[in-house]
Design a protein around this motif. Structure first.
Motif, PDB file in Angstrom:
ATOM      1  N   GLU A 104       0.885  -1.238  -0.303  1.00  0.00           N
ATOM      2  CA  GLU A 104      -0.096   0.167  -0.344  1.00  0.00           C
ATOM      3  C   GLU A 104       0.817   1.161   0.508  1.00  0.00           C
ATOM      4  OE1 GLU A 104      -0.614  -2.911   2.019  1.00  0.00           O
ATOM      5  OE2 GLU A 104      -2.382  -3.406   1.697  1.00  0.00           O
ATOM      6  N   HIS A 105       0.255   2.280  -0.943  1.00  0.00           N
ATOM      7  CA  HIS A 105       0.610   3.693  -0.340  1.00  0.00           C
ATOM      8  C   HIS A 105       0.289   4.738   0.688  1.00  0.00           C
ATOM      9  CE1 HIS A 105       1.446   4.311  -5.263  1.00  0.00           C
ATOM     10  NE2 HIS A 105       1.769   2.992  -4.748  1.00  0.00           N
ATOM     11  N   VAL A 106       1.452   5.525   1.001  1.00  0.00           N
ATOM     12  CA  VAL A 106       1.726   6.120   2.366  1.00  0.00           C
ATOM     13  C   VAL A 106       0.165   6.699   2.480  1.00  0.00           C
ATOM     14  CG1 VAL A 106       2.179   8.539   4.151  1.00  0.00           C
ATOM     15  CG2 VAL A 106       3.627   6.386   2.663  1.00  0.00           C
ATOM     16  N   GLY A 107      -0.108   6.346   3.400  1.00  0.00           N
ATOM     17  CA  GLY A 107      -1.869   6.992   3.767  1.00  0.00           C
ATOM     18  C   GLY A 107      -2.840   6.127   3.864  1.00  0.00           C
ATOM     19  N   ASP A 108      -2.218   4.858   3.408  1.00  0.00           N
ATOM     20  CA  ASP A 108      -3.108   3.209   3.374  1.00  0.00           C
ATOM     21  C   ASP A 108      -2.521   2.486   3.757  1.00  0.00           C
ATOM     22  OD1 ASP A 108      -4.967   5.087   1.753  1.00  0.00           O
ATOM     23  OD2 ASP A 108      -4.288   4.468   0.140  1.00  0.00           O
ATOM     24  N   GLU A 111      -1.736   0.034  10.212  1.00  0.00           N
ATOM     25  CA  GLU A 111      -0.476   0.277  11.990  1.00  0.00           C
ATOM     26  C   GLU A 111       0.414  -0.622  11.940  1.00  0.00           C
ATOM     27  OE1 GLU A 111      -2.361   3.084  14.415  1.00  0.00           O
ATOM     28  OE2 GLU A 111      -0.612   2.142  16.128  1.00  0.00           O
ATOM     29  N   SER A 160       7.100   1.605   1.313  1.00  0.00           N
ATOM     30  CA  SER A 160       8.406   2.699   1.788  1.00  0.00           C
ATOM     31  C   SER A 160       8.466   2.332   3.076  1.00  0.00           C
ATOM     32  CB  SER A 160       7.337   3.530   2.186  1.00  0.00           C
ATOM     33  OG  SER A 160       5.953   3.304   2.647  1.00  0.00           O
TER      34      SER A 160
END
Ligand code: NDP
Length: 253
Positions: A104-108, A111, A160
């Motif tokens: 997934e991309h940052v924000g998605d 945690e 990331s």
């Protein structure tokens, strides 16, 4: 090399699969009297590896131990329970346990996926290394080999978290190597490119079709290819440090 590695005590994390498993077997083949501490969470699989080694090389001693490197308390428990005749004789630590969860991309990014990648690939590796280096310093000898990744050098979209964990492994290894200059303690990082193991299955959360698609039409490395490099690095003369190695399959660059 067989002589240099003879009777060495080698701890491998993530020895139940892929590169870690292949590394245990390659140490066995190279020096059939080594002592291997095979660790991972799946102890039943490690017991099968132990039986395989016993059959092929009866002089190799194998200690199987459950270890979840992502859990600091479990790492502490592991070192406390490790019998002194193994712990105090430790010569080589191969920090191999690691994983990627999701793309997934940052924000998605969930945690818990951030947590599991950082606690396994980074904090777990650091905690294992700290304990080993204390032992190595007491004897002024020892080798730490960290399995990083090309991902730590060439970050990609969707990576990331994983890529940054592997960049951390690189920086950690390099700092430590500089701290340990002029000692007999060697530190190295081995960065693989694409290796066909259970790694992709974990990345795609068990989706075998997606995992297999990663290797479609290409010839990836095998765990054995990386294992041979790890054992080569470990088997040099004590003052030879192969600090940093990048291993690609020929299609990757
Ligand atoms: P595998 O999934 O086949 O093996 C991963 C190993 O790590 C397993 O033995 C697993 O054992 C262990 N592991 C995972 N989480 C934990 C944990 N919390 N505590 C202890 N052990 C754990 O993958 P690979 O062999 O490919 O991966 C090995 C290393 O190579 C990793 O660090 C990975 O990042 C790196 N790498 C892999 C590449 C590839 O393309 N395959 C490319 C570049 C680097 P168990 O589940 O029993 O605990």
């Amino acid at each position: 090399v067989a002589q240099r590695l003879s009777r060495k005590t080698i701890l491998i994390t993530g020895a139940s699969s892929g590169i870690g498993r292949a590394t245990a077997l390659e140490f066995m083949r190279t020096a059939p009297d080594v002592r291997i501490i095979a660790t991972a969470r799946r102890v039943d699989v490690l017991e099968m590896l132990k039986a395989e080694i016993r059959e092929a090389a009866p002089m190799v001693e194998v200690l199987v131990a459950r270890l979840d490197v992502s859990d600091a308390a479990d790492v502490k428990r592991f070192w406390e329970e490790l019998p002194a005749e193994w712990r105090d004789q430790l010569d080589i630590l191969v920090n191999n346990a690691g994983l990627v969860k999701g793309l997934e991309h940052v924000g998605d990014i969930a945690e818990e996926d951030v947590d599991i990648m950082y606690s396994t690939n980074v904090t777990g590796l650091i905690n294992m290394t700290q304990a080993a280096v204390k032992i190595f310093k007491a004897r002024n000898t020892g080798t730490v080999i960290n399995v990083g990744s090309i991902a730590g050098r060439e970050p990609y979209p969707g990576g990331s978290i994983y890529c940054s964990t592997k960049a951390a492994v690189r920086a950690f290894t390099e700092s430590m190597r500089k701290e340990l200059i002029n000692t007999r303690i060697r530190v190295a990082v081995v960065d693989p490119g694409q290796v066909e193991t259970e790694f992709s299955l974990v990345r795609f959360r068990g989706d075998k079709e997606k995992a297999d698609a990663v290797y479609a039409g290409v010839e990836p490395l095998t765990g054995q290819d990386i294992a041979e490099v790890v054992v080569f690095v470990a088997g040099r003369r004590e003052n030879v440090v192969i600090a940093d190695t990048l291993v690609f399959p020929s299609h990757q660059g």
